[in-house]
Design a protein around this motif. Structure first.
Motif, short mmCIF file in Angstrom:
data_model
loop_
_atom_site.label_atom_id
_atom_site.label_comp_id
_atom_site.label_asym_id
_atom_site.label_seq_id
_atom_site.Cartn_x
_atom_site.Cartn_y
_atom_site.Cartn_z
N ILE A 52 79.69 -49.38 -6.41
CA ILE A 52 79.33 -50.03 -7.67
C ILE A 52 79.95 -49.25 -8.84
CG2 ILE A 52 77.42 -50.86 -9.10
CD1 ILE A 52 77.59 -52.12 -6.32
N PRO A 53 80.64 -49.90 -9.77
CA PRO A 53 81.23 -49.21 -10.91
C PRO A 53 80.16 -48.52 -11.77
CG PRO A 53 82.15 -51.41 -10.69
CD PRO A 53 81.00 -51.34 -9.75
N PHE A 54 80.51 -47.41 -12.40
CA PHE A 54 79.55 -46.65 -13.18
C PHE A 54 78.95 -47.48 -14.30
CE2 PHE A 54 78.69 -43.93 -16.92
CZ PHE A 54 77.60 -43.24 -16.41
N GLU A 55 79.73 -48.32 -14.95
CA GLU A 55 79.20 -49.12 -16.06
C GLU A 55 78.09 -50.06 -15.58
OE1 GLU A 55 79.50 -49.01 -19.34
OE2 GLU A 55 80.62 -47.16 -18.94
N ASP A 56 78.25 -50.63 -14.39
CA ASP A 56 77.20 -51.49 -13.84
C ASP A 56 75.97 -50.67 -13.48
OD1 ASP A 56 78.67 -53.83 -14.09
OD2 ASP A 56 79.57 -53.66 -12.11
N ILE A 57 76.18 -49.47 -12.96
CA ILE A 57 75.05 -48.58 -12.65
C ILE A 57 74.30 -48.25 -13.93
CG2 ILE A 57 74.40 -46.29 -11.83
CD1 ILE A 57 76.80 -46.42 -9.90
N ARG A 58 75.04 -47.86 -14.96
CA ARG A 58 74.41 -47.47 -16.22
C ARG A 58 73.65 -48.64 -16.84
NH1 ARG A 58 77.82 -44.21 -20.51
NH2 ARG A 58 79.33 -45.89 -20.22
N GLU A 59 74.27 -49.82 -16.87
CA GLU A 59 73.62 -50.98 -17.49
C GLU A 59 72.44 -51.48 -16.65
OE1 GLU A 59 74.03 -52.41 -20.55
OE2 GLU A 59 75.08 -50.49 -20.72
N GLY A 60 72.58 -51.37 -15.33
CA GLY A 60 71.47 -51.77 -14.46
C GLY A 60 70.25 -50.91 -14.69
N LEU A 61 70.46 -49.60 -14.81
CA LEU A 61 69.34 -48.69 -15.07
C LEU A 61 68.76 -48.90 -16.47
CD1 LEU A 61 70.70 -45.39 -13.50
CD2 LEU A 61 68.84 -46.81 -12.63
N ARG A 62 69.60 -49.12 -17.43
CA ARG A 62 69.12 -49.33 -18.81
C ARG A 62 68.27 -50.58 -18.91
NH1 ARG A 62 69.73 -52.43 -22.63
NH2 ARG A 62 71.33 -53.62 -21.51
N SER A 63 68.59 -51.60 -18.11
CA SER A 63 67.88 -52.88 -18.20
C SER A 63 66.63 -52.93 -17.35
CB SER A 63 68.82 -54.02 -17.77
OG SER A 63 69.09 -53.93 -16.37
#
Length: 472
Positions: free
Chosen positions: A306-317
């Motif tokens: 999973i790309p880091f941006e998706d990981i970051r946005e998934g956790l933020r949401s």
């Protein structure tokens, strides 16, 4: 063991269908075209929802439930039932295959190439929610089963159409040993379920065996800050799997650096992977302890590509799942209501500390007192952890203690909710035994005041206290 052919719908019967996990699995089969019936003696919203979907849910366990459905192909039962359950014994005597919930879940996971099992004494539901948000953000269309309600999926289960499957994995009765995941997570190991495991040594061995269930070439994600890491490494040393660690320690493969909390006590940190700073992570859950949960989800997701941006946005949401430091509202008296499922002293401790941090981040004029309405679950757990429960509750200004909830064991008279209260008082904190929920509600209405914060704490229906107060 009977093998379910998920491509050939038939009639399945669930004993104890109203549990969080059981109801989700029943719903999954129903949506896949299976005929599903079940029974449960405890009324719940899960039973009501299943009935609304056309599933027959009997309000009692009886042989008649089986006789009235002669085409039942197999039975799934929860670990909470006793072996003299009339439906269970009927199935055995009539050669109807029976599967435990864990065995059924293990077979279900075998249908997916990328199964993720989230285990640990604490934090499983929240971490499963984090993994779910990440995979959904990445467009992976995962199937999900989680031990609580998640707004993202509108309940406790999601049926996807991909090779990804995320499941909360419970250690009680070694049920998670039935899984064969591609990625497993061990969040932490603590002394819980001593009615089954008896001692810490057996618990550690159980988690080690869980680690061995990872498929060859897969990954085991382990808390690198816990003292049991060497034992887990030893247990899986001959397995062809990757082992990665997470935590705050310098030696952890996935590490959080510069951890801080905002005014709402949401953590942020710099992610460090194998010594390299990757980027900033911001969480939408309350409390520093969720940093560890999120790191495990980062490590597992990274392995899945999973790309880091998706990981970051998934956790933020990702907010808390239902009943995990869930904000319920403010009463007309100005009391903030928080609900949490915590039923182990370590969970109670971090929940109450997080609430204390919430109060401390308020302007000084708005810092009220911290109240906890608490109900312990099972007499054996209460007896084994009396001092630890007392130490956690003593972190609050006031604790209101209900009678012990026990749906597993008979009361042998050796422990009572009053014992918790006595120990909390001995630690210098105010504590009152009130017994039933109605009495607790009256006490709160009389004594709580504007700007106070109340946590309803426990795995049972103690959350109804807060809901009733808000309804008034």
């Amino acid at each position: 063991m009977y093998q379910v052919d998920f491509r050939k719908p038939c009639h399945a019967h669930f004993i104890g269908i109203g549990g969080t996990s059981m109801s989700g699995l029943a719903r999954l089969l129903h949506e896949e075209g299976f005929t599903v019936t079940g029974s449960d003696t405890v009324p719940s919203k899960y039973c009501d929802n299943l009935r609304k979907q056309g599933i027959t849910v009997y309000p009692e366990h009886s042989e008649e439930n089986m006789k009235n459905n002669p085409d039942i192909e197999f039975v799934v039962y929860t670990a909470a039932i006793f072996m003299d359950n009339p439906e269970y014994t009927y199935a055995l005597s009539h050669n109807i295959p029976v599967l435990s919930r864990a065995q059924f879940l293990g077979q279900l996971m075998d249908n997916y190439n990328y199964g993720v099992a989230v285990a640990g004494t604490h934090g499983k539901t929240t971490t499963t929610a984090m993994m779910s948000h990440i995979l959904m953000k990445a467009g992976k269309d995962p199937s999900i089963t989680i031990g609580g309600d998640l707004d993202l999926i509108g309940g406790n289960i999601r049926i996807g159409h991909s090779e990804y499957f995320v499941a909360e994995a419970c250690e009680y009765t070694n049920s998670y040993h039935e899984m064969r995941p591609w990625v497993s997570i061990i969040l932490n190991i603590d002394n819980d379920h001593l009615d089954f495991f008896h001692n810490m040594e057996n618990i550690v061995k159980s988690f080690g065996e869980f680690g061995r269930k990872v498929k060859d070439g897969g990954m085991l994600v382990v808390n690198g800050d816990m003292p049991y890491l060497p034992a887990i490494r030893e247990a899986v040393k001959d397995k062809d799997i990757h082992v990665v660690t997470f935590g705050l320690g310098e030696d952890c493969d996935y590490r959080a650096k510069n951890v801080r909390l905002d005014a709402a006590v949401h953590p942020s940190y710099t992610l460090v992977r194998n010594g390299e700073e990757i980027g900033e992570i911001t969480l939408s859950v309350v409390g520093k302890h969720h940093v560890w949960n999120s790191l495990s989800a980062v490590a597992a997701s990274d392995f899945l590509g999973i790309p880091f941006e998706d990981i970051r946005e998934g956790l933020r949401s990702c907010p808390s799942a239902k009943r995990r430091f869930e904000y319920k509202g403010i009463t007309k008296q100005g009391v903030t209501i928080i609900d949490d499922y915590g039923h182990h002293p370590a969970e109670c401790d971090v929940t109450i500390r997080a609430a204390r941090e919430v109060l401390e981040h308020r302007p000084e004029a708005e810092r009220g007192e911290l109240w906890v309405a608490f109900q312990s679950h099972t007499h054996s757990r209460t007896k084994d952890h009396l001092d630890e429960f007392a130490a956690a509750l003593a972190l609050a200004d006031h604790s209101l203690v209900a009678d012990i909830r026990d749906d597993r064991e008979a009361d042998d008279g050796t422990v009572h909710a009053r014992d918790i209260v006595e120990r909390v008082k001995a630690l210098g904190s105010d504590s009152v035994y009130l017994g039933d929920f109605a009495t607790i509600e009256k006490y709160i209405l009389k004594n709580c005041k504007n700007n106070d914060l109340l946590i309803t704490l426990g795995s049972g229906p103690i959350y109804t206290i807060g809901e009733n107060l808000l309804r008034q």
